[in-house]
Design an enzyme around this catalytic site. Structure first.
Site, PDB file in Angstrom:
ATOM      1  N   ARG A 214      41.824 -25.883 -38.449  1.00 19.58           N
ATOM      2  CA  ARG A 214      42.725 -24.907 -37.837  1.00 19.58           C
ATOM      3  C   ARG A 214      42.339 -24.661 -36.386  1.00 19.58           C
ATOM      4  NH1 ARG A 214      46.379 -21.849 -40.889  1.00 19.58           N
ATOM      5  NH2 ARG A 214      46.333 -22.474 -43.058  1.00 19.58           N
TER       6      ARG A 214
ATOM      7  N   HIS B 213      59.312 -11.151 -37.654  1.00 20.68           N
ATOM      8  CA  HIS B 213      58.993 -11.275 -39.064  1.00 20.68           C
ATOM      9  C   HIS B 213      60.182 -10.745 -39.865  1.00 20.68           C
ATOM     10  CE1 HIS B 213      56.557 -11.566 -42.629  1.00 20.68           C
ATOM     11  NE2 HIS B 213      56.918 -10.347 -42.958  1.00 20.68           N
TER      12      HIS B 213
ATOM     13  N   GLU C 104      45.205  -9.877 -36.943  1.00 15.41           N
ATOM     14  CA  GLU C 104      45.571  -9.566 -38.337  1.00 15.41           C
ATOM     15  C   GLU C 104      47.064  -9.846 -38.536  1.00 15.41           C
ATOM     16  OE1 GLU C 104      45.252  -6.014 -41.676  1.00 15.41           O
ATOM     17  OE2 GLU C 104      44.691  -5.582 -39.615  1.00 15.41           O
TER      18      GLU C 104
ATOM     19  N   GLY D 195      65.169 -23.233 -35.696  1.00 20.52           N
ATOM     20  CA  GLY D 195      65.238 -22.854 -34.286  1.00 20.52           C
ATOM     21  C   GLY D 195      66.414 -21.978 -33.902  1.00 20.52           C
ATOM     22  N   SER D 196      66.981 -21.239 -34.856  1.00 19.64           N
ATOM     23  CA  SER D 196      68.145 -20.415 -34.494  1.00 19.64           C
ATOM     24  C   SER D 196      67.746 -19.240 -33.609  1.00 19.64           C
ATOM     25  CB  SER D 196      68.894 -19.938 -35.740  1.00 19.64           C
ATOM     26  OG  SER D 196      68.130 -19.002 -36.476  1.00 19.64           O
TER      27      SER D 196
HETATM   28  N1  NHR Z   1      48.991 -15.441 -36.517  1.00 16.04           N
HETATM   29  C1  NHR Z   1      48.361 -14.281 -36.361  1.00 16.04           C
HETATM   30  N2  NHR Z   1      47.063 -14.314 -36.094  1.00 16.04           N
HETATM   31  N3  NHR Z   1      48.986 -13.079 -36.475  1.00 16.04           N
HETATM   32  C2  NHR Z   1      50.288 -13.041 -36.774  1.00 16.04           C
HETATM   33  O1  NHR Z   1      50.885 -11.862 -36.871  1.00 16.04           O
HETATM   34  C3  NHR Z   1      51.008 -14.248 -36.974  1.00 16.04           C
HETATM   35  C4  NHR Z   1      50.317 -15.451 -36.826  1.00 16.04           C
HETATM   36  C5  NHR Z   1      50.957 -16.672 -37.027  1.00 16.04           C
HETATM   37  C6  NHR Z   1      52.272 -16.715 -37.402  1.00 16.04           C
HETATM   38  C7  NHR Z   1      54.360 -15.625 -38.099  1.00 16.04           C
HETATM   39  C8  NHR Z   1      54.364 -15.287 -39.579  1.00 16.04           C
HETATM   40  C9  NHR Z   1      55.242 -14.224 -40.033  1.00 16.04           C
HETATM   41  O2  NHR Z   1      56.027 -13.661 -39.274  1.00 16.04           O
HETATM   42  C10 NHR Z   1      52.959 -15.529 -37.575  1.00 16.04           C
HETATM   43  C11 NHR Z   1      52.356 -14.289 -37.354  1.00 16.04           C
HETATM   44  C12 NHR Z   1      53.013 -18.267 -41.359  1.00 16.04           C
HETATM   45  C13 NHR Z   1      52.318 -17.719 -42.427  1.00 16.04           C
HETATM   46  C14 NHR Z   1      51.593 -18.598 -43.403  1.00 16.04           C
HETATM   47  O3  NHR Z   1      51.071 -18.127 -44.399  1.00 16.04           O
HETATM   48  C15 NHR Z   1      52.317 -16.349 -42.549  1.00 16.04           C
HETATM   49  C16 NHR Z   1      52.968 -15.566 -41.622  1.00 16.04           C
HETATM   50  C17 NHR Z   1      53.645 -16.139 -40.551  1.00 16.04           C
HETATM   51  C18 NHR Z   1      53.676 -17.489 -40.429  1.00 16.04           C
HETATM   52  N4  NHR Z   1      51.500 -19.928 -43.108  1.00 16.04           N
HETATM   53  C19 NHR Z   1      50.807 -20.936 -43.910  1.00 16.04           C
HETATM   54  C20 NHR Z   1      49.443 -21.248 -43.279  1.00 16.04           C
HETATM   55  O4  NHR Z   1      48.568 -21.666 -44.064  1.00 16.04           O
HETATM   56  C21 NHR Z   1      51.574 -22.246 -43.950  1.00 16.04           C
HETATM   57  C22 NHR Z   1      52.949 -22.107 -44.497  1.00 16.04           C
HETATM   58  C23 NHR Z   1      53.855 -23.278 -44.159  1.00 16.04           C
HETATM   59  O5  NHR Z   1      53.477 -24.174 -43.400  1.00 16.04           O
HETATM   60  O6  NHR Z   1      54.998 -23.256 -44.636  1.00 16.04           O
HETATM   61  O7  NHR Z   1      49.272 -21.137 -42.062  1.00 16.04           O
HETATM   62  O8  NHR Z   1      55.207 -13.882 -41.232  1.00 16.04           O
HETATM   63  C1  GAR Z   2      63.404 -16.469 -39.366  1.00 19.11           C
HETATM   64  O1  GAR Z   2      64.104 -15.773 -40.379  1.00 19.11           O
HETATM   65  C2  GAR Z   2      62.059 -15.827 -39.112  1.00 19.11           C
HETATM   66  O2  GAR Z   2      62.081 -14.437 -39.226  1.00 19.11           O
HETATM   67  C3  GAR Z   2      61.257 -16.424 -40.205  1.00 19.11           C
HETATM   68  O3  GAR Z   2      61.672 -17.759 -40.300  1.00 19.11           O
HETATM   69  C4  GAR Z   2      63.032 -17.858 -39.877  1.00 19.11           C
HETATM   70  C5  GAR Z   2      63.126 -18.893 -38.807  1.00 19.11           C
HETATM   71  O4  GAR Z   2      64.437 -19.201 -38.507  1.00 19.11           O
HETATM   72  N1  GAR Z   2      59.856 -16.345 -39.909  1.00 19.11           N
HETATM   73  C6  GAR Z   2      58.938 -16.350 -40.846  1.00 19.11           C
HETATM   74  O5  GAR Z   2      59.216 -16.371 -42.023  1.00 19.11           O
HETATM   75  C7  GAR Z   2      57.525 -16.312 -40.356  1.00 19.11           C
HETATM   76  N2  GAR Z   2      56.659 -16.318 -41.463  1.00 19.11           N
HETATM   77  P1  GAR Z   2      64.799 -19.983 -37.180  1.00 19.11           P
HETATM   78  O6  GAR Z   2      63.888 -21.201 -37.087  1.00 19.11           O
HETATM   79  O7  GAR Z   2      66.235 -20.402 -37.377  1.00 19.11           O
HETATM   80  O8  GAR Z   2      64.631 -19.061 -36.025  1.00 19.11           O
END
Ligand code: NHR
Ligand code: GAR
Length: 208
Positions: free
Chosen positions: A65, A109, A143, A12-13
């Protein structure tokens, strides 16, 4: 006053930086709630300490989901947000969820998109021999990691960096650009035109 709901999964930073800057700088907004998909997320305690309602919608308690997305949307909608902010939120969201908040859903991201969408970005950047990396704030589309880019920050890669050091350097950049992007949104300074984001004051959308 615009209402912001922040979604987290862990530390949560980014959420903390946004909440603190919002209060300290008098943005025309307030963080109405923080929601985590993990009840044990450290960020929930931080939000509570800041006086922000903090709650969990545990993805493990939902059969699919779609069921999780629907429960999450119900929790969010109770706070009637103008903006939903993903800040280290780690569950991929379905198209129905994304469409519900279209144009008012931001993510950060930890890479210079369109490079390295998805997970393990720092490891993949090191493996690729990148000399510059960074972070991207973008509007969320169905996407993954492909939505319109609001602002990017560039960070150097140094010899001897490992994933932990690189992640810390990129996180420091995230804490500079995410509050700026959210402030721009709540002040009405962003326009999406032909799938690209324009800062209406002409402010720089890259931090190097
Ligand atoms: N959802 C959509 N539709 N589009 C985006 O651009 C999203 C999103 C949900 C989250 C954040 C994200 C990132 O910045 C985000 C962007 C989780 C995964 C993932 O593979 C990928 C990208 C991002 C967040 N999650 C696994 C899953 O099965 C679980 C991984 C875990 O719990 O540690 O959902 O990159
Ligand atoms: C951040 O570095 C963010 O960019 C990344 O997780 C960290 C969360 O830190 N997000 C992802 O990797 C999404 N797939 P935070 O909880 O301290 O803000």
């Amino acid at each position: 006053m615009k209402r912001i709901v922040i979604l987290i999964s862990g530390r949560g930073s980014n959420m903390r930086t946004i909440a603190e800057r919002c209060a300290a700088e008098g943005w025309p907004a307030r963080v109405a709630a923080v929601v985590s998909n993990r009840p044990e997320a450290e960020g929930l305690g931080i939000a509570s300490a800041l006086g922000i309602p903090a709650l969990a919608v545990d993805h493990r308690e939902h059969a699919s989901r779609d069921a999780f997305d629907a429960a999450l949307a119900r929790a969010i909608d109770a706070y009637a947000p103008d903006l939903v902010v993903l800040a280290g939120f780690m569950r991929i969201l379905g198209a129905d969820f994304v469409r519900r908040y279209e144009g008012r859903l931001l993510n950060i991201h930890p890479s210079l998109l369109p490079a390295f969408p998805g997970l393990h970005t720092h490891r993949r950047a090191l493996e690729a021999g990148c000399k510059a990396v960074g972070a991207t704030v973008h509007f969320v589309t169905p996407e993954l990691d492909h939505g319109p880019i609001v602002i990017q920050a560039v960070a150097p890669v140094y010899a001897g960096d490992d994933e932990t050091r690189l992640a810390a350097r990129v996180a420091a950049s995230e804490h500079l650009i995410y509050p700026l992007a959210v402030r721009w949104f709540v002040e009405g300074r962003l326009a999406i035109e032909q799938g690209r984001v324009r800062q209406l004051d002409g402010a720089s959308q890259v931090l190097i």
